[in-house]
Design a protein around this motif. Structure first.
Motif, PDB file in Angstrom:
ATOM      1  N   ALA A 170       0.826  -1.207   0.000  1.00 50.26           N
ATOM      2  CA  ALA A 170       0.000   0.000   0.000  1.00 50.26           C
ATOM      3  C   ALA A 170       0.863   1.261   0.000  1.00 50.26           C
ATOM      4  O   ALA A 170       0.607   2.206  -0.753  1.00 50.26           O
ATOM      5  CB  ALA A 170      -0.925  -0.003   1.226  1.00 50.26           C
ATOM      6  N   GLU A 171       1.910   1.259   0.819  1.00 53.56           N
ATOM      7  CA  GLU A 171       2.792   2.433   0.895  1.00 53.56           C
ATOM      8  C   GLU A 171       3.558   2.635  -0.407  1.00 53.56           C
ATOM      9  O   GLU A 171       3.725   3.770  -0.860  1.00 53.56           O
ATOM     10  CB  GLU A 171       3.760   2.261   2.064  1.00 53.56           C
ATOM     11  N   ALA A 172       4.009   1.544  -1.008  1.00 54.89           N
ATOM     12  CA  ALA A 172       4.793   1.646  -2.239  1.00 54.89           C
ATOM     13  C   ALA A 172       3.961   2.163  -3.407  1.00 54.89           C
ATOM     14  O   ALA A 172       4.464   2.880  -4.271  1.00 54.89           O
ATOM     15  CB  ALA A 172       5.390   0.285  -2.585  1.00 54.89           C
ATOM     16  N   LEU A 173       2.681   1.808  -3.436  1.00 57.78           N
ATOM     17  CA  LEU A 173       1.829   2.184  -4.564  1.00 57.78           C
ATOM     18  C   LEU A 173       0.907   3.363  -4.238  1.00 57.78           C
ATOM     19  O   LEU A 173       0.071   3.730  -5.059  1.00 57.78           O
ATOM     20  CB  LEU A 173       0.993   0.977  -5.003  1.00 57.78           C
ATOM     21  N   THR A 179      -7.530  -1.469  -0.878  1.00 59.06           N
ATOM     22  CA  THR A 179      -7.365  -1.533  -2.333  1.00 59.06           C
ATOM     23  C   THR A 179      -6.355  -2.617  -2.711  1.00 59.06           C
ATOM     24  O   THR A 179      -6.527  -3.315  -3.708  1.00 59.06           O
ATOM     25  CB  THR A 179      -6.906  -0.165  -2.882  1.00 59.06           C
ATOM     26  N   VAL A 180      -5.314  -2.759  -1.889  1.00 61.46           N
ATOM     27  CA  VAL A 180      -4.336  -3.825  -2.124  1.00 61.46           C
ATOM     28  C   VAL A 180      -5.032  -5.169  -2.088  1.00 61.46           C
ATOM     29  O   VAL A 180      -4.823  -6.030  -2.971  1.00 61.46           O
ATOM     30  CB  VAL A 180      -3.218  -3.797  -1.055  1.00 61.46           C
ATOM     31  N   LYS A 181      -5.875  -5.391  -1.090  1.00 55.04           N
ATOM     32  CA  LYS A 181      -6.576  -6.671  -0.967  1.00 55.04           C
ATOM     33  C   LYS A 181      -7.477  -6.931  -2.173  1.00 55.04           C
ATOM     34  O   LYS A 181      -7.563  -8.062  -2.666  1.00 55.04           O
ATOM     35  CB  LYS A 181      -7.396  -6.697   0.324  1.00 55.04           C
ATOM     36  N   THR A 182      -8.112  -5.869  -2.664  1.00 58.40           N
ATOM     37  CA  THR A 182      -8.971  -6.013  -3.848  1.00 58.40           C
ATOM     38  C   THR A 182      -8.149  -6.416  -5.066  1.00 58.40           C
ATOM     39  O   THR A 182      -8.529  -7.318  -5.826  1.00 58.40           O
ATOM     40  CB  THR A 182      -9.703  -4.693  -4.143  1.00 58.40           C
TER      41      THR A 182
END
Length: 209
Positions: A170-173, A179-182
């Motif tokens: 999440a931090e990198a993007l 949203t990462v989980k999605t």
């Protein structure tokens, strides 16, 4: 007319080497450098505000905090200068993600200087330029049933392969963990797997990593 170029690479020695090579090219001037995508976007904005807009951005892929693919997407969305990817990474996943993000060219760093010069000039003119190796990789990808991951899913998948946690992804993007989980659910579904380890293994089999 001299093409105004921005060099983007996170290794100072590499940037110095590229600048030295570019200084030998007729018709190209390196007017600025940046160490990652976010810095490149800031430099481009400063140049445009000063009335000296860039003609081309020559950019690596894997940089932190913002990589070349995400930066390319941002440049395209903002109507910024065209991007030529110049990198050592030649996986089909990287190539597809970069092209989908809006890169006009993709070249490997071991390309002959004259090929690099021609690619920079062509990109500045708005023409697509792919090295023979990159074209071959794309043709191979097209000739077999391909798993279609979005550019953002490809970015997340590459980071996933480094062992990054959801929080680190999440931090990198610059997205939320939800949203990462999605994205992970979508990636798992497309790859036909149900966990990280299997996703990475499947992605490698498919030439995505």
């Amino acid at each position: 007319m001299t093409v105004r170029a921005l060099l983007v690479d996170d290794h100072p020695v590499v940037r110095a080497g590229l600048r030295a090579m570019f200084e030998s090219f007729e018709g190209i001037e390196v007017v600025a450098e940046a160490a990652d995508g976010s810095a490149a976007l800031a430099v481009a904005a400063d140049q445009a505000q000063a009335g000296a807009a860039l003609d081309v951005v020559v950019m690596d892929i894997q940089m932190k905090p913002m990589g070349g693919i995400e930066a390319t997407r941002a440049f395209k969305a903002a109507g910024g200068p065209p991007v030529l990817i110049l990198t050592t990474f030649d996986t089909q996943g990287d190539i597809v993600a970069a092209i989908e993000a809006g890169a006009l060219g993709y070249l490997l760093k071991d390309a002959p200087p004259e090929q690099v010069q021609a690619a920079v000039l062509a990109t500045a003119r708005g023409e697509r330029t792919l090295s023979p190796e990159i074209t071959a990789a794309l043709m191979e990808r097209m000739q077999r049933p391909a798993i279609s991951l979005s550019a953002r899913e490809m970015e997340l998948l590459k980071l996933l392969a480094t062992g990054a946690t959801n929080k680190e992804l999440a931090e990198a993007l610059f997205i939320s963990q939800a949203t990462v989980k999605t994205h992970l659910v979508h990636i798992y579904t497309k790859l036909g797997v149900d966990n990280r380890t299997a996703a990475i293994a499947a992605a490698r089999r498919e030439g995505l990593l």
